[in-house]
Design an enzyme around this catalytic site. Structure first.
Site, mmCIF file in Angstrom:
data_model
loop_
_atom_site.group_PDB
_atom_site.id
_atom_site.type_symbol
_atom_site.label_atom_id
_atom_site.label_comp_id
_atom_site.label_asym_id
_atom_site.label_seq_id
_atom_site.Cartn_x
_atom_site.Cartn_y
_atom_site.Cartn_z
ATOM 1 N N GLY A 1 37.112 -11.448 28.686
ATOM 2 C CA GLY A 1 36.495 -11.152 29.974
ATOM 3 C C GLY A 1 36.678 -12.553 30.631
ATOM 4 N N TYR B 1 23.026 -1.292 26.030
ATOM 5 C CA TYR B 1 23.444 -3.045 26.147
ATOM 6 C C TYR B 1 22.667 -3.042 24.396
ATOM 7 C CZ TYR B 1 24.523 -7.648 27.577
ATOM 8 O OH TYR B 1 24.418 -8.347 28.019
ATOM 9 N N GLU C 1 27.267 -15.449 10.821
ATOM 10 C CA GLU C 1 26.456 -16.011 10.940
ATOM 11 C C GLU C 1 26.125 -15.410 12.118
ATOM 12 O OE1 GLU C 1 23.634 -17.615 9.268
ATOM 13 O OE2 GLU C 1 25.057 -18.517 7.319
HETATM 14 P P1 NAI Z 1 29.933 -11.501 33.966
HETATM 15 O O1 NAI Z 1 30.209 -10.180 34.585
HETATM 16 O O2 NAI Z 1 30.081 -12.376 35.032
HETATM 17 O O3 NAI Z 1 31.301 -12.136 33.370
HETATM 18 C C1 NAI Z 1 32.274 -10.817 32.728
HETATM 19 C C2 NAI Z 1 34.118 -10.636 32.118
HETATM 20 O O4 NAI Z 1 34.480 -9.332 31.934
HETATM 21 C C3 NAI Z 1 34.270 -10.420 34.001
HETATM 22 O O5 NAI Z 1 34.968 -11.254 34.635
HETATM 23 C C4 NAI Z 1 34.730 -8.557 33.627
HETATM 24 O O6 NAI Z 1 36.010 -8.595 34.871
HETATM 25 C C5 NAI Z 1 34.715 -8.712 32.646
HETATM 26 N N1 NAI Z 1 35.598 -7.285 31.814
HETATM 27 C C6 NAI Z 1 34.131 -6.413 32.282
HETATM 28 N N2 NAI Z 1 34.510 -5.561 31.412
HETATM 29 C C7 NAI Z 1 35.673 -5.674 31.237
HETATM 30 C C8 NAI Z 1 36.619 -4.756 30.601
HETATM 31 N N3 NAI Z 1 36.459 -4.284 30.093
HETATM 32 N N4 NAI Z 1 37.928 -5.530 29.479
HETATM 33 C C9 NAI Z 1 37.922 -7.162 29.829
HETATM 34 N N5 NAI Z 1 37.435 -7.373 30.677
HETATM 35 C C10 NAI Z 1 36.795 -7.226 31.123
HETATM 36 O O7 NAI Z 1 29.253 -11.835 32.456
HETATM 37 P P2 NAI Z 1 28.795 -13.035 31.536
HETATM 38 O O8 NAI Z 1 27.419 -13.222 31.825
HETATM 39 O O9 NAI Z 1 29.803 -13.973 31.914
HETATM 40 O O10 NAI Z 1 29.006 -12.319 29.813
HETATM 41 C C11 NAI Z 1 30.123 -12.444 29.390
HETATM 42 C C12 NAI Z 1 28.844 -11.989 28.366
HETATM 43 O O11 NAI Z 1 28.057 -12.991 27.195
HETATM 44 C C13 NAI Z 1 29.453 -10.639 27.650
HETATM 45 O O12 NAI Z 1 29.306 -9.793 26.772
HETATM 46 C C14 NAI Z 1 27.173 -10.416 27.667
HETATM 47 O O13 NAI Z 1 27.495 -8.902 27.190
HETATM 48 C C15 NAI Z 1 27.017 -12.009 26.998
HETATM 49 N N6 NAI Z 1 26.001 -12.457 27.490
HETATM 50 C C16 NAI Z 1 25.462 -12.752 28.661
HETATM 51 C C17 NAI Z 1 24.461 -13.265 28.590
HETATM 52 C C18 NAI Z 1 23.776 -13.523 29.775
HETATM 53 O O14 NAI Z 1 22.255 -13.820 31.018
HETATM 54 N N7 NAI Z 1 24.412 -13.769 31.523
HETATM 55 C C19 NAI Z 1 23.621 -13.280 27.885
HETATM 56 C C20 NAI Z 1 24.046 -12.513 26.657
HETATM 57 C C21 NAI Z 1 24.630 -12.316 26.836
#
Ligand code: NAI
Length: 257
Positions: free
Chosen positions: A27, A165, A247
């Site tokens: 990602g 989620y 952790e």
């Molecule tokens: P985002 O939506 O901005 O980026 C996610 C990235 O993952 C994108 O580039 C997308 O193309 C890629 N992706 C989606 N499905 C995929 C797949 N099947 N295989 C490979 N790549 C894939 O999301 P963000 O905010 O950067 O989140 C990143 C991680 O952090 C996620 O796991 C999210 O659950 C977690 N997270 C985010 C928070 C937030 O406030 N933004 C809070 C807590 C956790």
């Protein structure tokens, strides 16, 4: 000051904490994953940027120094995870760091959540972490070293509208702790990070009023940036963190659900 402490401090200050390491970030095409890829490269690692969006992955990888490798990967497909991990290992001869960051959300109240919304989130956010961890662990066990950092979420504690989620992210915590125990004898560490409310595409769709309510609950008084998460990943991925495993670390400005 001990020699080990001083060399750690010098590495931290000079930005070569990860020189000579090969890292893979899922990602990595945007958001937190992009921030992590940039930080690991800044610390000297060669970073493989894996994303379901090939263009984004390649753009981020080519903008890194040292230049990374952009690959298309859908983490919800086990055979793709196996193939990408194998090809990275063949290309570089090592895989030191895996950051399981790819994630999606499909929020809905429990009584309205569709089967598809449930299955999609479990497939990417939980099965994807399992497939990648399994593939990388084979290489890291054989190498007798490695770092796995899994991006869970503050939501693992339970959050309205996020049954799918929260379940997936709680699963990531259990998976990380189990993997940490199984892989400890091979000197492979596994830790989970739980970001709070981070400013990315994932959170930009939230209506302004709700965003403001959420920010008001954060003791440090602001949303997090991808760099806030990336800094903790870089430490956990380094040699300096060799005695930290199993952790679950909140990176949320003091906010917990
Ligand atoms: P985002 O939506 O901005 O980026 C996610 C990235 O993952 C994108 O580039 C997308 O193309 C890629 N992706 C989606 N499905 C995929 C797949 N099947 N295989 C490979 N790549 C894939 O999301 P963000 O905010 O950067 O989140 C990143 C991680 O952090 C996620 O796991 C999210 O659950 C977690 N997270 C985010 C928070 C937030 O406030 N933004 C809070 C807590 C956790």
């Amino acid at each position: 000051m001990t020699l080990a402490f001083r060399s750690g401090l010098v590495a931290l200050l000079s930005g070569d904490l990860l020189t000579g390491k090969v890292a893979m970030v899922t990602g990595a095409g945007r958001g937190i994953g992009e921030g992590i890829a940039r930080k690991l490269a800044q610390e000297g690692a060669i970073v493989v940027c894996a994303d379901v969006n090939q263009t984004d992955a390649s753009n981020v990888a080519s903008s890194l120094s040292p230049t990374g490798l952009g690959v298309r990967l859908d983490v919800s497909t086990a055979s793709e995870c196996d193939a990408v991990v194998t090809s990275v290992h063949e290309r570089y001869g090592r895989l030191d760091i895996l950051v399981n960051n790819a994630g999606i959300n499909r929020d809905a109240m429990l009584h309205k959540m569709t089967d598809d919304q449930w299955h999609q989130v479990i497939a990417v956010d939980l099965s994807g972490v399992f497939f990648m961890t399994r593939a990388a662990s084979r290489i890291m066990r054989a190498a007798g070293s490695g770092r796995i950092v899994n991006i869970s979420s503050a939501s693992w504690m339970g959050n309205i509208g996020q049954a799918n989620y929260s379940a997936a992210k709680a699963g990531v915590v259990g998976l990380s702790r189990t993997a940490s125990k199984e892989l400890a004898r091979s000197q492979v560490t596994v830790n989970a990070i739980c970001p709070g409310f981070i400013d990315t595409v994932m959170t930009r769709g939230i209506p302004d009023a709700i965003r403001e309510q959420q920010v008001a609950k954060i003791p440090l008084g602001r949303m997090g940036q991808p760099s806030d998460v990336a800094a903790v990943v870089a430490f956990l991925a380094s040699d300096e963190a060799g005695y930290v495993t199993g952790e679950v670390i909140n990176v949320g400005g003091g906010y917990v659900l």
